[in-house]
Write a protein that holds these residues in place. Structure first.
Motif, PDB file in Angstrom:
ATOM      1  N   GLY A 294       1.023  -1.229  -0.063  1.00 38.31           N
ATOM      2  CA  GLY A 294      -0.064  -0.045   0.104  1.00 38.31           C
ATOM      3  C   GLY A 294       0.929   1.281   0.077  1.00 38.31           C
ATOM      4  N   TYR A 295       1.960   1.286   0.741  1.00 38.31           N
ATOM      5  CA  TYR A 295       2.686   2.428   1.014  1.00 38.31           C
ATOM      6  C   TYR A 295       3.340   2.915  -0.283  1.00 38.31           C
ATOM      7  CZ  TYR A 295       6.461   5.350   2.663  1.00 38.31           C
ATOM      8  OH  TYR A 295       7.367   6.480   2.797  1.00 38.31           O
ATOM      9  N   MET A 296       3.807   1.746  -1.217  1.00 35.11           N
ATOM     10  CA  MET A 296       4.545   1.777  -2.495  1.00 35.11           C
ATOM     11  C   MET A 296       3.852   2.300  -3.561  1.00 35.11           C
ATOM     12  SD  MET A 296       7.835  -0.629  -1.892  1.00 35.11           S
ATOM     13  CE  MET A 296       8.659  -0.058  -3.567  1.00 35.11           C
ATOM     14  N   GLN A 297       2.447   2.255  -3.157  1.00 31.49           N
ATOM     15  CA  GLN A 297       1.420   2.812  -4.304  1.00 31.49           C
ATOM     16  C   GLN A 297       1.004   4.280  -4.129  1.00 31.49           C
ATOM     17  OE1 GLN A 297      -2.089   0.421  -3.567  1.00 31.49           O
ATOM     18  NE2 GLN A 297      -1.329  -1.260  -4.742  1.00 31.49           N
ATOM     19  N   GLY A 298       1.929   4.816  -3.122  1.00 27.08           N
ATOM     20  CA  GLY A 298       1.817   6.494  -2.881  1.00 27.08           C
ATOM     21  C   GLY A 298       0.797   6.731  -1.736  1.00 27.08           C
ATOM     22  N   ASN A 299       0.252   5.663  -1.072  1.00 28.01           N
ATOM     23  CA  ASN A 299      -0.671   6.116   0.128  1.00 28.01           C
ATOM     24  C   ASN A 299       0.171   5.948   1.253  1.00 28.01           C
ATOM     25  OD1 ASN A 299      -2.808   5.583  -2.017  1.00 28.01           O
ATOM     26  ND2 ASN A 299      -2.689   3.343  -1.722  1.00 28.01           N
ATOM     27  N   TYR A 300       0.638   7.250   1.593  1.00 29.83           N
ATOM     28  CA  TYR A 300       1.615   7.124   2.774  1.00 29.83           C
ATOM     29  C   TYR A 300       1.094   7.357   3.994  1.00 29.83           C
ATOM     30  CZ  TYR A 300       4.586   8.384  -1.098  1.00 29.83           C
ATOM     31  OH  TYR A 300       5.284   8.053  -2.482  1.00 29.83           O
ATOM     32  N   LEU A 301       0.110   8.297   4.139  1.00 33.91           N
ATOM     33  CA  LEU A 301      -0.439   8.684   5.640  1.00 33.91           C
ATOM     34  C   LEU A 301      -1.555   7.689   5.759  1.00 33.91           C
ATOM     35  CD1 LEU A 301      -0.456  10.768   8.141  1.00 33.91           C
ATOM     36  CD2 LEU A 301      -2.484  11.958   6.693  1.00 33.91           C
ATOM     37  N   HIS A 302      -1.417   7.028   7.085  1.00 33.88           N
ATOM     38  CA  HIS A 302      -2.410   6.119   7.614  1.00 33.88           C
ATOM     39  C   HIS A 302      -3.605   6.755   8.430  1.00 33.88           C
ATOM     40  CE1 HIS A 302      -4.524   2.161   8.556  1.00 33.88           C
ATOM     41  NE2 HIS A 302      -3.993   2.417   9.880  1.00 33.88           N
ATOM     42  N   THR A 303      -2.943   7.383   9.680  1.00 37.70           N
ATOM     43  CA  THR A 303      -3.913   8.051  10.491  1.00 37.70           C
ATOM     44  C   THR A 303      -3.063   9.169  11.080  1.00 37.70           C
ATOM     45  OG1 THR A 303      -2.999   6.729  12.368  1.00 37.70           O
ATOM     46  CG2 THR A 303      -4.946   5.626  11.217  1.00 37.70           C
ATOM     47  N   GLN A 304      -3.923  10.226  11.512  1.00 38.06           N
ATOM     48  CA  GLN A 304      -3.377  11.250  12.229  1.00 38.06           C
ATOM     49  C   GLN A 304      -4.318  11.811  13.400  1.00 38.06           C
ATOM     50  OE1 GLN A 304      -2.417  14.285   9.310  1.00 38.06           O
ATOM     51  NE2 GLN A 304      -4.183  15.421   9.401  1.00 38.06           N
ATOM     52  N   SER A 305      -3.973  12.419  14.445  1.00 37.43           N
ATOM     53  CA  SER A 305      -4.897  13.053  15.366  1.00 37.43           C
ATOM     54  C   SER A 305      -4.331  13.935  16.136  1.00 37.43           C
ATOM     55  CB  SER A 305      -5.354  11.587  16.360  1.00 37.43           C
ATOM     56  OG  SER A 305      -4.308  10.919  16.821  1.00 37.43           O
ATOM     57  N   ALA A 306      -5.035  14.823  16.551  1.00 36.34           N
ATOM     58  CA  ALA A 306      -4.482  16.038  17.645  1.00 36.34           C
ATOM     59  C   ALA A 306      -4.369  15.210  18.928  1.00 36.34           C
ATOM     60  CB  ALA A 306      -5.492  17.018  17.626  1.00 36.34           C
ATOM     61  N   VAL A 307      -3.402  15.736  19.716  1.00 41.85           N
ATOM     62  CA  VAL A 307      -3.183  15.244  21.065  1.00 41.85           C
ATOM     63  C   VAL A 307      -3.912  16.450  21.890  1.00 41.85           C
ATOM     64  CG1 VAL A 307      -1.584  14.895  22.979  1.00 41.85           C
ATOM     65  CG2 VAL A 307      -1.171  14.498  20.406  1.00 41.85           C
ATOM     66  N   SER A 308      -4.987  15.986  22.381  1.00 41.55           N
ATOM     67  CA  SER A 308      -5.695  17.081  23.057  1.00 41.55           C
ATOM     68  C   SER A 308      -5.179  17.444  24.653  1.00 41.55           C
ATOM     69  CB  SER A 308      -7.137  16.410  23.568  1.00 41.55           C
ATOM     70  OG  SER A 308      -6.821  15.278  24.621  1.00 41.55           O
ATOM     71  N   ALA A 309      -5.673  18.620  25.015  1.00 40.39           N
ATOM     72  CA  ALA A 309      -5.128  18.972  26.557  1.00 40.39           C
ATOM     73  C   ALA A 309      -5.196  17.977  27.552  1.00 40.39           C
ATOM     74  CB  ALA A 309      -5.857  20.282  26.908  1.00 40.39           C
ATOM     75  N   ALA A 310      -6.263  17.362  27.544  1.00 39.87           N
ATOM     76  CA  ALA A 310      -6.268  16.263  28.580  1.00 39.87           C
ATOM     77  C   ALA A 310      -5.476  15.104  28.438  1.00 39.87           C
ATOM     78  CB  ALA A 310      -7.789  15.656  28.425  1.00 39.87           C
ATOM     79  N   GLU A 311      -4.984  14.615  27.343  1.00 45.99           N
ATOM     80  CA  GLU A 311      -3.990  13.560  26.963  1.00 45.99           C
ATOM     81  C   GLU A 311      -2.354  13.950  27.435  1.00 45.99           C
ATOM     82  OE1 GLU A 311      -5.904  11.052  23.370  1.00 45.99           O
ATOM     83  OE2 GLU A 311      -5.114  13.141  23.095  1.00 45.99           O
ATOM     84  N   ARG A 312      -2.278  15.335  27.219  1.00 49.92           N
ATOM     85  CA  ARG A 312      -0.899  15.710  27.010  1.00 49.92           C
ATOM     86  C   ARG A 312      -0.014  15.589  28.651  1.00 49.92           C
ATOM     87  NH1 ARG A 312      -1.098  21.383  23.562  1.00 49.92           N
ATOM     88  NH2 ARG A 312      -2.375  20.485  21.900  1.00 49.92           N
ATOM     89  N   PRO A 313      -0.703  15.476  29.887  1.00 50.26           N
ATOM     90  CA  PRO A 313       0.024  15.244  30.847  1.00 50.26           C
ATOM     91  C   PRO A 313       0.726  13.847  30.843  1.00 50.26           C
ATOM     92  CG  PRO A 313      -1.688  16.463  31.501  1.00 50.26           C
ATOM     93  CD  PRO A 313      -1.890  16.196  30.087  1.00 50.26           C
ATOM     94  N   PHE A 314      -0.270  12.758  30.549  1.00 46.03           N
ATOM     95  CA  PHE A 314       0.327  11.492  30.538  1.00 46.03           C
ATOM     96  C   PHE A 314       1.402  11.343  29.395  1.00 46.03           C
ATOM     97  CE2 PHE A 314      -0.149   6.915  28.619  1.00 46.03           C
ATOM     98  CZ  PHE A 314       0.116   6.289  29.689  1.00 46.03           C
ATOM     99  N   GLU A 315       1.071  11.603  28.145  1.00 44.60           N
ATOM    100  CA  GLU A 315       2.158  11.783  27.116  1.00 44.60           C
ATOM    101  C   GLU A 315       3.317  12.345  27.452  1.00 44.60           C
ATOM    102  OE1 GLU A 315       1.660  12.026  23.307  1.00 44.60           O
ATOM    103  OE2 GLU A 315      -0.361  10.878  23.198  1.00 44.60           O
ATOM    104  N   PHE A 316       3.256  13.348  28.129  1.00 48.90           N
ATOM    105  CA  PHE A 316       4.741  14.137  28.658  1.00 48.90           C
ATOM    106  C   PHE A 316       5.416  13.037  29.554  1.00 48.90           C
ATOM    107  CE2 PHE A 316       7.058  16.764  31.452  1.00 48.90           C
ATOM    108  CZ  PHE A 316       7.813  17.308  30.582  1.00 48.90           C
ATOM    109  N   PHE A 317       4.698  12.823  30.580  1.00 49.32           N
ATOM    110  CA  PHE A 317       5.251  11.982  31.660  1.00 49.32           C
ATOM    111  C   PHE A 317       5.605  10.562  31.160  1.00 49.32           C
ATOM    112  CE2 PHE A 317       3.382  15.545  34.351  1.00 49.32           C
ATOM    113  CZ  PHE A 317       4.656  15.965  34.823  1.00 49.32           C
ATOM    114  N   MET A 318       4.839  10.175  30.487  1.00 50.83           N
ATOM    115  CA  MET A 318       5.165   8.774  30.191  1.00 50.83           C
ATOM    116  C   MET A 318       6.598   8.522  29.246  1.00 50.83           C
ATOM    117  SD  MET A 318       3.081   6.390  26.881  1.00 50.83           S
ATOM    118  CE  MET A 318       3.410   7.650  25.850  1.00 50.83           C
TER     119      MET A 318
END
Length: 383
Positions: A294-318
């Motif tokens: 799939g990648y080599m057919q030029g379909n590069y991006l699979h998923t993307q999402s914003a990191v919400s304010a509520a998720e950031r403390p865990f992501e930072f300290f993890m």
């Protein structure tokens, strides 16, 4: 809902994923595919560059702090191919004067002889998956190199003009005794690599070991291995700077440090994961298409999402609490866009549990906190 403030952009790294390997190891849950026929090296490199072109808006006038070429087995690619890839990357994004570039390599003789070529191609650092110096354990892990090739590869790395190199060793292997694990470590230390990553084997879903679990050492044996191994490494002049990473002074892996310090990283190649911040306070995570077809057919991006304010403390300290260095409080506000009051309750609880100690400027994980790291991190998860 709390709105993040503007963010100070952190250093920018680049991860490049090359998905092919000679055969899949039974413990491996990385996005890797056993080689069938000739690897389409030139074609894949063109797709990597086209993928990077789509991500250039994320650079935001930064230079590249580090590049890590992982896999799979990137050392299946030629030195000429890697040289061309790096030249093309630098034409798109300027390199920092002190850029660290690492390539993962198998210790098999054919790849080891390429180290000088990789050095000439602009790769000053190699990371080798040695895993064990016990032939029976190597076979059990599905590794295609033998002990002699592992030792020879490390000697090649020493003699090829590299700035640095890393060896990966694993402990807690099937039917491994404490003495066998420590003997692996002694042999690794005797070869004197500048950096040594020392991982405990964990059984991951969707691996052969998950479906046919081997007998692993019990918790008491694992603790003895870690405690005595840590003493061996410290006595040999290695400094532990992350849960599984030890280095001689000045040889820490700068690419991994950027991950753990909540830095930004572009990601290109099959299944690669990236994280980018924006000055307006947004943070984005994304993943690329996993399968080469799939990648080599030029379909590069699979998923993307914003990191919400509520998720950031865990992501930072993890990430941050994996490091043994103290956490600057200013880093939390600078890189998450959130005020310190966001985590005041959780910090108070963690101090009460003696998981962290606090000064005016920093938080530091205690020995107790390291032992109960998962519990410490869970307190930062959003309700």
């Amino acid at each position: 809902m709390l709105q993040p403030r503007p963010i100070v952009l952190p250093p920018l790294s680049l991860y490049i994923h090359i998905p092919w390997c000679v055969q899949k190891c039974p413990y491996c849950d990385f996005n890797s595919h056993a080689q069938k026929g000739v690897i389409p090296e030139a074609e894949y490199i063109q797709h990597l560059l086209a993928d990077l072109d789509q991500d250039l808006a994320y650079v935001q006038n930064r230079t590249l702090h580090s590049i890590f070429i992982g896999g799979g087995t990137p050392s299946l690619f030629s030195a000429q191919g890697i040289a061309y890839l790096l030249q093309q990357v630098e034409q798109r994004i300027p390199f920092s004067p002190k850029i660290e570039i690492t390539l993962e390599a198998n210790p098999g003789t054919a790849e080891a002889e390429r180290f000088i070529g990789y050095r000439q191609a602009g790769v000053p650092r190699i990371s080798m998956g040695i895993q064990s110096f016990d032939q029976e354990k190597l076979q059990r892990l599905g590794r295609i190199h033998n002990v002699e090739e592992a030792v020879q590869a490390i000697q090649f790395a020493k003699n090829s003009g590299l700035n640095s190199f890393n060896i990966d060793l694993m402990h807690g292997l099937p039917n491994q005794t404490v003495e066998q694990a420590l003997n692996d470590l002694r042999q690794g230390i005797a070869l004197n690599p500048p950096h040594l990553s020392w991982y405990q084997l964990t059984i991951e879903p969707n691996t052969m070991f998950y479906y046919r679990p081997p007998k692993l050492p019990d918790d008491d044996a694992l603790w003895d291995i870690f405690e005595q191994g840590h003493q061996l490494l410290t006595a040999a002049g290695y400094q532990q700077y992350e849960t599984s990473a030890y280095a001689k002074p000045g040889y820490q892996c700068q690419h991994n440090l950027n991950y753990w310090r909540f830095g930004d990283y572009l990601a290109i190649g099959c299944g690669a994961h990236g994280k980018v911040s924006f000055a307006n306070g947004e943070i984005l995570r994304y993943a690329k298409t996993k399968h080469p077809k799939g990648y080599m057919q030029g379909n590069y991006l699979h998923t993307q999402s914003a990191v919400s304010a509520a998720e950031r403390p865990f992501e930072f300290f993890m990430n941050r609490f994996r490091l043994l260095e103290a956490v600057e409080k200013s880093d939390f506000t600078r890189l998450t866009g959130l005020p310190l009051s966001t985590v005041a309750t959780q910090i108070a609880w963690a101090k009460q549990q003696k998981y962290i100690v606090e000064t005016d400027r920093t938080w530091q994980v205690t020995e107790q906190g390291k032992l109960f790291l998962n519990e410490l991190l869970q307190c930062f998860l959003e309700e």
